[in-house]
Design a protein around this motif. Structure first.
Motif, PDB file in Angstrom:
ATOM      1  N   TRP A 193      45.281  38.664  80.727  1.00  0.00           N
ATOM      2  CA  TRP A 193      45.825  37.336  80.447  1.00  0.00           C
ATOM      3  C   TRP A 193      47.345  37.382  80.413  1.00  0.00           C
ATOM      4  N   ASN A 194      47.951  36.320  80.935  1.00  0.00           N
ATOM      5  CA  ASN A 194      49.382  36.108  80.725  1.00  0.00           C
ATOM      6  C   ASN A 194      49.596  34.634  80.400  1.00  0.00           C
ATOM      7  N   LYS A 195      50.789  34.291  79.971  1.00  0.00           N
ATOM      8  CA  LYS A 195      51.040  32.953  79.428  1.00  0.00           C
ATOM      9  C   LYS A 195      50.903  31.827  80.442  1.00  0.00           C
ATOM     10  N   ASP A 196      50.763  32.165  81.738  1.00  0.00           N
ATOM     11  CA  ASP A 196      50.589  31.129  82.753  1.00  0.00           C
ATOM     12  C   ASP A 196      49.122  30.787  83.009  1.00  0.00           C
ATOM     13  N   ARG A 197      48.203  31.531  82.386  1.00  0.00           N
ATOM     14  CA  ARG A 197      46.772  31.316  82.622  1.00  0.00           C
ATOM     15  C   ARG A 197      46.121  30.654  81.413  1.00  0.00           C
ATOM     16  N   VAL A 198      45.057  29.928  81.673  1.00  0.00           N
ATOM     17  CA  VAL A 198      44.270  29.322  80.600  1.00  0.00           C
ATOM     18  C   VAL A 198      43.549  30.433  79.828  1.00  0.00           C
TER      19      VAL A 198
ATOM     20  N   GLY B 207      52.511  35.223  73.815  1.00  0.00           N
ATOM     21  CA  GLY B 207      53.032  34.351  74.862  1.00  0.00           C
ATOM     22  C   GLY B 207      54.403  33.796  74.553  1.00  0.00           C
ATOM     23  N   LYS B 208      54.661  33.525  73.278  1.00  0.00           N
ATOM     24  CA  LYS B 208      55.956  32.978  72.851  1.00  0.00           C
ATOM     25  C   LYS B 208      56.934  34.081  72.437  1.00  0.00           C
ATOM     26  N   ASN B 209      56.476  35.338  72.496  1.00  0.00           N
ATOM     27  CA  ASN B 209      57.290  36.498  72.089  1.00  0.00           C
ATOM     28  C   ASN B 209      57.761  36.372  70.636  1.00  0.00           C
ATOM     29  N   ILE B 210      56.831  36.018  69.759  1.00  0.00           N
ATOM     30  CA  ILE B 210      57.131  35.923  68.329  1.00  0.00           C
ATOM     31  C   ILE B 210      56.792  37.263  67.669  1.00  0.00           C
TER      32      ILE B 210
END
Length: 376
Positions: free
Chosen positions: A188-193, A212-215
């Motif tokens: 998974w990466n942040k561009d996928r559902v 995904g938000k790099n928190i």
């Protein structure tokens, strides 16, 4: 102090993931063993590791390691270590212990000997007969494994899985560290559902959103070592400011979580709101079988019911069959599921592309990975 030897402890099976995290943090001289990764860094790496490690349980300072067959040997070798470099005169040092396959099998006696040795060592630095222990906490551990004693001081305090956002957990919560590892082991990466059809209190999706938000996972909590005099306060503030700067506020995430239990959905929404991610994850009450998925190349990462109780077994097995049938209609999706049920592949109706042994708490589980095609 130029170089500090440290240990990141982790759940069995996640050592490679934690090692990869440490490499990304820039530390070196990394050595992997079962359940722990040794590495070397500077004092600045203590706040950095505590703030950023997603899959480690604790960050420990390694004081020493030696063979100990007798209590006299344990005492003398412990006393020879530089405890005064770390523990001040008012330091509240507490000794904990564990022993596996060692001649010094009495944990309580080992703790008592180590505490006595530390006291005698500190007396050579501080001119007192009695230590009040009124200051910051220093959790010392003596770990005996096959007659090798490892002495450490815990910099984390509470386990690193306690991010601070999960005020309300479900009946069978998954640890935040394991949830993060499942996301990091997936494609998974942040561009996928990303969809969790058995989301419970939302831990997997919240950890994915933080990735995904790099928190930084430790951004909203405190650590024991923050109150130690040896580490300048500036190191902690600089690392926190840097972590805040690195948050990706602009990315739009596509995260979905469903569950049939209304209380779980309410918990999940509250937990996401505690991290400010309530707008990034859609939690809704619905049976997995009835969820309409329009997208291609989506990803499922989930921790379904295991059916540990006898009365639930048949219901859970039917759920697994329906789960497999549901996603046989979505061949472009990638599915990642963790369960203790050893017949999962048969019930799901497909052999996993990869299977990895992990532990969910004390339960031995397998992480099943079914890879879909790469997105066009």
């Amino acid at each position: 102090m130029d170089r500090v030897e440290m240990i990141a402890t982790t759940t069995f099976g996640l050592e490679a993931v934690t090692k990869r995290e440490l490499i990304e943090l820039g530390v070196d001289d990394i050595n992997v063993e079962n359940g722990k990764i040794s590495f070397k860094g500077t004092l600045r790496d203590i706040p950095r590791a505590n703030l950023w490690l997603r899959t480690a349980e604790r960050v420990l300072v390694k004081m020493g390691e030696f063979k100990a067959l007798t209590f006299d040997e344990l005492f003398e070798k412990t006393k020879s270590l530089p405890w005064e470099d770390w523990i001040p005169e008012d330091g509240n040092f507490i000794v904990e212990g564990k022993s596996v396959k060692s001649q010094l099998y009495s944990i309580s006696d080992s703790q008592r000997i180590v505490e006595k040795a530390i006291v005698e060592r500190l007396k050579t630095k501080y001119p007192v007969e009695w230590f009040e222990k009124s200051g910051a906490r220093y959790r010392v551990e003596v770990a005996l494994l096959k007659d090798i004693a490892t002495l450490t001081i815990d910099t984390s305090g509470e386990g690193l899985h306690k991010r601070g956002y999960r005020d309300r957990a479900g009946d069978a919560p998954i640890k935040e560290t394991l949830a993060a590892a499942m996301v990091m082991l997936s494609y998974w990466n942040k561009d996928r559902v990303l969809f969790d059809p058995f989301c419970g209190s939302g831990t997997i999706l919240i950890e994915a959103a933080m990735i995904g938000k790099n928190i930084a996972p430790g951004l909203d909590r405190k650590f024991d070592a923050e109150y130690w005099g040896i580490i300048p306060k500036e190191y902690w503030s600089v690392e926190r400011v840097e972590a805040m700067r690195k948050i990706d506020h602009d990315s739009t995430l596509h995260l979905l979580g469903s569950d049939t239990d209304k209380r779980s959905i309410l918990r999940a929404r509250d937990n996401a709101a505690n991290v400010g991610l309530e707008d990034d994850i859609a939690f809704f009450m619905k049976d997995m079988r009835d969820v309409d998925l329009q997208e291609d190349y989506g990803v499922v990462i989930t921790n379904p019911p295991y059916g540990e109780r006898m009365g639930d077994r048949e219901e859970v097995e039917q759920l697994y069959r329906d789960f497999g049938k549901k996603f046989s209609d979505h061949p472009t999706w990638s599915i990642y599921s963790i369960t203790s049920n050893e017949n999962f592949e048969t019930l799901y109706g497909k052999k996993a592309d990869r299977k990895r042994k992990l532990y969910n708490g004390r339960i031995k589980v397998d992480f099943y990975q079914f890879y879909g095609p790469r997105p066009e």
